[in-house]
Write a protein that holds these residues in place. Sequence first.
Motif, PDB file in Angstrom:
ATOM      1  N   ARG A   1       0.840  -1.214   0.000  1.00  0.00           N
ATOM      2  CA  ARG A   1       0.000   0.000   0.000  1.00  0.00           C
ATOM      3  C   ARG A   1       0.872   1.261   0.000  1.00  0.00           C
ATOM      4  NH1 ARG A   1      -5.424  -0.388   0.786  1.00  0.00           N
ATOM      5  NH2 ARG A   1      -6.257  -2.288   1.706  1.00  0.00           N
ATOM      6  N   ALA A   2       1.907   1.270   0.818  1.00  0.00           N
ATOM      7  CA  ALA A   2       2.806   2.428   0.872  1.00  0.00           C
ATOM      8  C   ALA A   2       3.498   2.640  -0.470  1.00  0.00           C
ATOM      9  CB  ALA A   2       3.838   2.248   1.993  1.00  0.00           C
ATOM     10  N   PHE A   3       3.915   1.562  -1.112  1.00  0.00           N
ATOM     11  CA  PHE A   3       4.540   1.637  -2.427  1.00  0.00           C
ATOM     12  C   PHE A   3       3.572   2.240  -3.448  1.00  0.00           C
ATOM     13  CE2 PHE A   3       5.459  -0.425  -6.552  1.00  0.00           C
ATOM     14  CZ  PHE A   3       6.729   0.065  -6.778  1.00  0.00           C
ATOM     15  N   LEU A   4       2.344   1.749  -3.461  1.00  0.00           N
ATOM     16  CA  LEU A   4       1.350   2.266  -4.406  1.00  0.00           C
ATOM     17  C   LEU A   4       1.029   3.737  -4.133  1.00  0.00           C
ATOM     18  CD1 LEU A   4      -1.011  -0.846  -4.604  1.00  0.00           C
ATOM     19  CD2 LEU A   4       0.716  -0.105  -6.287  1.00  0.00           C
ATOM     20  N   ARG A   5       0.995   4.124  -2.861  1.00  0.00           N
ATOM     21  CA  ARG A   5       0.779   5.546  -2.537  1.00  0.00           C
ATOM     22  C   ARG A   5       1.926   6.400  -3.076  1.00  0.00           C
ATOM     23  NH1 ARG A   5      -0.985   3.391   2.451  1.00  0.00           N
ATOM     24  NH2 ARG A   5       1.027   3.863   3.398  1.00  0.00           N
ATOM     25  N   SER A   6       3.154   5.906  -2.985  1.00  0.00           N
ATOM     26  CA  SER A   6       4.293   6.676  -3.500  1.00  0.00           C
ATOM     27  C   SER A   6       4.237   6.789  -5.024  1.00  0.00           C
ATOM     28  CB  SER A   6       5.620   6.071  -3.033  1.00  0.00           C
ATOM     29  OG  SER A   6       5.827   4.807  -3.609  1.00  0.00           O
ATOM     30  N   LEU A   7       3.744   5.745  -5.699  1.00  0.00           N
ATOM     31  CA  LEU A   7       3.553   5.836  -7.145  1.00  0.00           C
ATOM     32  C   LEU A   7       2.512   6.905  -7.476  1.00  0.00           C
ATOM     33  CD1 LEU A   7       3.508   2.077  -8.292  1.00  0.00           C
ATOM     34  CD2 LEU A   7       5.461   3.644  -8.156  1.00  0.00           C
ATOM     35  N   GLN A   8       1.434   6.936  -6.702  1.00  0.00           N
ATOM     36  CA  GLN A   8       0.390   7.940  -6.939  1.00  0.00           C
ATOM     37  C   GLN A   8       0.913   9.364  -6.745  1.00  0.00           C
ATOM     38  OE1 GLN A   8      -3.934   6.711  -6.024  1.00  0.00           O
ATOM     39  NE2 GLN A   8      -2.713   5.918  -4.318  1.00  0.00           N
ATOM     40  N   ARG A   9       1.826   9.534  -5.834  1.00  0.00           N
ATOM     41  CA  ARG A   9       2.430  10.859  -5.617  1.00  0.00           C
ATOM     42  C   ARG A   9       3.497  11.163  -6.670  1.00  0.00           C
ATOM     43  NH1 ARG A   9       2.887   8.785  -0.435  1.00  0.00           N
ATOM     44  NH2 ARG A   9       5.166   8.794  -0.625  1.00  0.00           N
ATOM     45  N   LEU A  10       3.756  10.192  -7.539  1.00  0.00           N
ATOM     46  CA  LEU A  10       4.814  10.312  -8.557  1.00  0.00           C
ATOM     47  C   LEU A  10       6.148  10.624  -7.890  1.00  0.00           C
ATOM     48  CD1 LEU A  10       2.798  12.287 -11.271  1.00  0.00           C
ATOM     49  CD2 LEU A  10       3.267   9.826 -11.198  1.00  0.00           C
ATOM     50  N   ASP A  11       6.425   9.895  -6.806  1.00  0.00           N
ATOM     51  CA  ASP A  11       7.597  10.120  -5.968  1.00  0.00           C
ATOM     52  C   ASP A  11       8.580   8.953  -6.095  1.00  0.00           C
ATOM     53  OD1 ASP A  11       9.456  10.509  -3.934  1.00  0.00           O
ATOM     54  OD2 ASP A  11       7.958  11.107  -2.448  1.00  0.00           O
ATOM     55  N   PRO A  12       9.523   9.037  -7.032  1.00  0.00           N
ATOM     56  CA  PRO A  12      10.469   7.931  -7.240  1.00  0.00           C
ATOM     57  C   PRO A  12      11.309   7.610  -6.009  1.00  0.00           C
ATOM     58  CG  PRO A  12      10.621   9.524  -9.027  1.00  0.00           C
ATOM     59  CD  PRO A  12       9.747  10.128  -7.972  1.00  0.00           C
ATOM     60  N   ASP A  13      11.676   8.609  -5.233  1.00  0.00           N
ATOM     61  CA  ASP A  13      12.515   8.359  -4.054  1.00  0.00           C
ATOM     62  C   ASP A  13      11.772   7.540  -3.006  1.00  0.00           C
ATOM     63  OD1 ASP A  13      14.725   9.721  -5.135  1.00  0.00           O
ATOM     64  OD2 ASP A  13      13.922  11.641  -4.444  1.00  0.00           O
ATOM     65  N   ALA A  14      10.519   7.918  -2.745  1.00  0.00           N
ATOM     66  CA  ALA A  14       9.725   7.171  -1.755  1.00  0.00           C
ATOM     67  C   ALA A  14       9.469   5.749  -2.240  1.00  0.00           C
ATOM     68  CB  ALA A  14       8.412   7.894  -1.476  1.00  0.00           C
ATOM     69  N   ALA A  15       9.135   5.597  -3.512  1.00  0.00           N
ATOM     70  CA  ALA A  15       8.880   4.259  -4.060  1.00  0.00           C
ATOM     71  C   ALA A  15      10.137   3.399  -3.964  1.00  0.00           C
ATOM     72  CB  ALA A  15       8.406   4.366  -5.511  1.00  0.00           C
ATOM     73  N   THR A  16      11.268   3.950  -4.357  1.00  0.00           N
ATOM     74  CA  THR A  16      12.524   3.213  -4.347  1.00  0.00           C
ATOM     75  C   THR A  16      12.927   2.836  -2.926  1.00  0.00           C
ATOM     76  OG1 THR A  16      13.206   4.368  -6.344  1.00  0.00           O
ATOM     77  CG2 THR A  16      14.936   3.276  -5.099  1.00  0.00           C
ATOM     78  N   GLY A  17      12.585   3.672  -1.957  1.00  0.00           N
ATOM     79  CA  GLY A  17      12.919   3.389  -0.569  1.00  0.00           C
ATOM     80  C   GLY A  17      12.234   2.153  -0.006  1.00  0.00           C
ATOM     81  N   LEU A  18      11.221   1.656  -0.696  1.00  0.00           N
ATOM     82  CA  LEU A  18      10.505   0.462  -0.243  1.00  0.00           C
ATOM     83  C   LEU A  18      10.959  -0.815  -0.958  1.00  0.00           C
ATOM     84  CD1 LEU A  18       7.048   2.205  -0.100  1.00  0.00           C
ATOM     85  CD2 LEU A  18       8.300   1.304   1.876  1.00  0.00           C
ATOM     86  N   LEU A  19      11.966  -0.677  -1.810  1.00  0.00           N
ATOM     87  CA  LEU A  19      12.429  -1.806  -2.611  1.00  0.00           C
ATOM     88  C   LEU A  19      13.737  -2.382  -2.079  1.00  0.00           C
ATOM     89  CD1 LEU A  19      11.890  -0.278  -6.176  1.00  0.00           C
ATOM     90  CD2 LEU A  19      10.270  -1.612  -4.782  1.00  0.00           C
ATOM     91  N   ALA A  20      13.897  -3.679  -2.255  1.00  0.00           N
ATOM     92  CA  ALA A  20      15.165  -4.337  -1.943  1.00  0.00           C
ATOM     93  C   ALA A  20      16.184  -3.972  -3.018  1.00  0.00           C
ATOM     94  CB  ALA A  20      14.967  -5.856  -1.898  1.00  0.00           C
ATOM     95  N   GLU A  21      17.432  -4.033  -2.678  1.00  0.00           N
ATOM     96  CA  GLU A  21      18.509  -3.713  -3.630  1.00  0.00           C
ATOM     97  C   GLU A  21      18.411  -4.558  -4.896  1.00  0.00           C
ATOM     98  OE1 GLU A  21      21.552  -1.693  -5.213  1.00  0.00           O
ATOM     99  OE2 GLU A  21      20.834  -1.263  -3.191  1.00  0.00           O
ATOM    100  N   ASN A  22      18.058  -5.825  -4.744  1.00  0.00           N
ATOM    101  CA  ASN A  22      17.989  -6.749  -5.887  1.00  0.00           C
ATOM    102  C   ASN A  22      16.566  -6.874  -6.445  1.00  0.00           C
ATOM    103  OD1 ASN A  22      16.961  -8.071  -3.667  1.00  0.00           O
ATOM    104  ND2 ASN A  22      17.886 -10.029  -4.162  1.00  0.00           N
ATOM    105  N   PHE A  23      15.752  -5.858  -6.295  1.00  0.00           N
ATOM    106  CA  PHE A  23      14.367  -5.821  -6.768  1.00  0.00           C
ATOM    107  C   PHE A  23      14.269  -6.210  -8.247  1.00  0.00           C
ATOM    108  CE2 PHE A  23      11.098  -3.149  -8.880  1.00  0.00           C
ATOM    109  CZ  PHE A  23       9.957  -3.683  -8.295  1.00  0.00           C
ATOM    110  N   VAL A  24      13.214  -6.971  -8.574  1.00  0.00           N
ATOM    111  CA  VAL A  24      12.953  -7.368  -9.966  1.00  0.00           C
ATOM    112  C   VAL A  24      11.513  -7.004 -10.311  1.00  0.00           C
ATOM    113  CG1 VAL A  24      12.799  -9.317 -11.579  1.00  0.00           C
ATOM    114  CG2 VAL A  24      14.597  -9.267  -9.839  1.00  0.00           C
TER     115      VAL A  24
END
Length: 152
Positions: A22-45
């Motif tokens: 949910r937090a990831f999707l909210r960051s996408l809605q805000r068009l906020d790449p930094d917030a979205a990226t902050g919820l991802l693992a380094e090896n994200f696929v």
Amino acid sequence: MSESKLDPSLRMGETLEVEVVRAFLRSLQRLDPDAATGLLAENFVLSHTGLPTVRGRDAFRHIFGLVASLLTRFEIVRLDIAGNGAIVLTARRELVKAGPLEMLIWACGTFEVRSGEIVAMKDYFDWANLAFAGLRGLVGVVVPPLRPSRRA
């Protein structure tokens, strides 16, 4: 993961994994790449239907940053979400706007969340639905009352 990225209280019966998505999707809605990226693992696929796979948090940050710079609005107008352990499933209706062009599309996603980070996202959409949404969006540019946002 720091709790400041999440809602202060989980919804009744929701898991941390669901709230991370949910937090990831909210960051996408805000068009906020930094917030979205902050919820991802380094090896994200990230894999999307018929598109090249995106590997790594930095690659996602770069691509989403480009997409966010082109969009004027991204809104999830309907979200169904369910979790089972590390796996979180979503079915979404998304309103995507770039300038006067608006498209209402559907997508389904499977997220894998480990230790509070999204390690994988498989997103599915239908190319025919996307094409129809694009055509409808073009009609809405000429006839504004037909824009998807009027009904979303």
